[in-house]
Design an enzyme around this catalytic site. Sequence first.
Site, PDB file in Angstrom:
ATOM      1  N   ASN A   1       0.822  -1.201   0.000  1.00 10.50           N
ATOM      2  CA  ASN A   1       0.000   0.000   0.000  1.00 10.50           C
ATOM      3  C   ASN A   1       0.867   1.266   0.000  1.00 10.50           C
ATOM      4  O   ASN A   1       1.965   1.286   0.567  1.00 10.50           O
ATOM      5  CB  ASN A   1      -0.910   0.025   1.236  1.00 10.50           C
ATOM      6  CG  ASN A   1      -1.835  -1.169   1.300  1.00 10.50           C
ATOM      7  OD1 ASN A   1      -2.350  -1.625   0.288  1.00 10.50           O
ATOM      8  ND2 ASN A   1      -2.047  -1.700   2.500  1.00 10.50           N
TER       9      ASN A   1
ATOM     10  N   ALA B   1      21.689   6.131  -4.904  1.00 10.95           N
ATOM     11  CA  ALA B   1      21.601   6.097  -6.356  1.00 10.95           C
ATOM     12  C   ALA B   1      22.785   5.355  -6.968  1.00 10.95           C
ATOM     13  O   ALA B   1      23.929   5.520  -6.538  1.00 10.95           O
ATOM     14  CB  ALA B   1      21.536   7.530  -6.906  1.00 10.95           C
TER      15      ALA B   1
ATOM     16  N   HIS C   1      19.892 -16.257 -15.266  1.00 13.93           N
ATOM     17  CA  HIS C   1      20.072 -17.219 -16.354  1.00 13.93           C
ATOM     18  C   HIS C   1      21.190 -18.198 -16.007  1.00 13.93           C
ATOM     19  O   HIS C   1      22.220 -17.808 -15.455  1.00 13.93           O
ATOM     20  CB  HIS C   1      20.413 -16.491 -17.658  1.00 13.93           C
ATOM     21  CG  HIS C   1      19.265 -15.731 -18.238  1.00 13.93           C
ATOM     22  ND1 HIS C   1      18.320 -16.304 -19.052  1.00 13.93           N
ATOM     23  CD2 HIS C   1      18.897 -14.433 -18.102  1.00 13.93           C
ATOM     24  CE1 HIS C   1      17.424 -15.396 -19.406  1.00 13.93           C
ATOM     25  NE2 HIS C   1      17.746 -14.253 -18.833  1.00 13.93           N
TER      26      HIS C   1
END
Length: 206
Positions: free
Chosen positions: A89, A169, A122
Amino acid sequence: MSIADSIKNNPRLKKLVHWMLIPKNDYRPRFWVRNFANIFFHKRGRGSVIRRRVRMDVLPFNKFELGEHSVIEDFSTINNGVGDVFIGNNTLVGMSNVLIGPLRIGNNVILAQNIVISGLNHIYEDIQVPIVKQNVTTSPIVIGDDCWIAANVVITAGVIIGKHCVIAAGSVVTKSIPDYTVAAGNPARVIKQYDHISGIWARPPA
């Protein structure tokens, strides 16, 4: 035996059902799956928003849930093809995010822009077979409540990020991060943790 088990245990039937859901050599569900079938299988909370330019690569055989008042911004991709995707939420999925299950994101989470979160890997061990034709493995990713994941972050399969964390970042998160932590770098390392006794964010002991 359930219908799902019958399909899984019959390779020819499984292949047929897969073709009905996804065109050959493609990864995006067919039009009828995206616009009709998914309505009956996936859950969207009250007040949630999926912008028009979001690519919803979600299929009925795995779960997708979007919590109340959560938003998925334009140019993002949501993919539950190899695992469930749950978004809590009041959570914001910013522009141009790629979310691949299995993945669970908590409540009140901010995902900035250009983030890649993938519970898929992978297999590449057999050098006689192109990687694209080898199998995949999955390991769930969990992002706790109240986190802020900044722009251009990559989070790899199996990572658990605790609650109220900040991922700086450009970080690449390959290992789990504990609650109340700031992490940064490639690979991401803990640079600050909240001290509940002193009430401040401090660098962890060397």
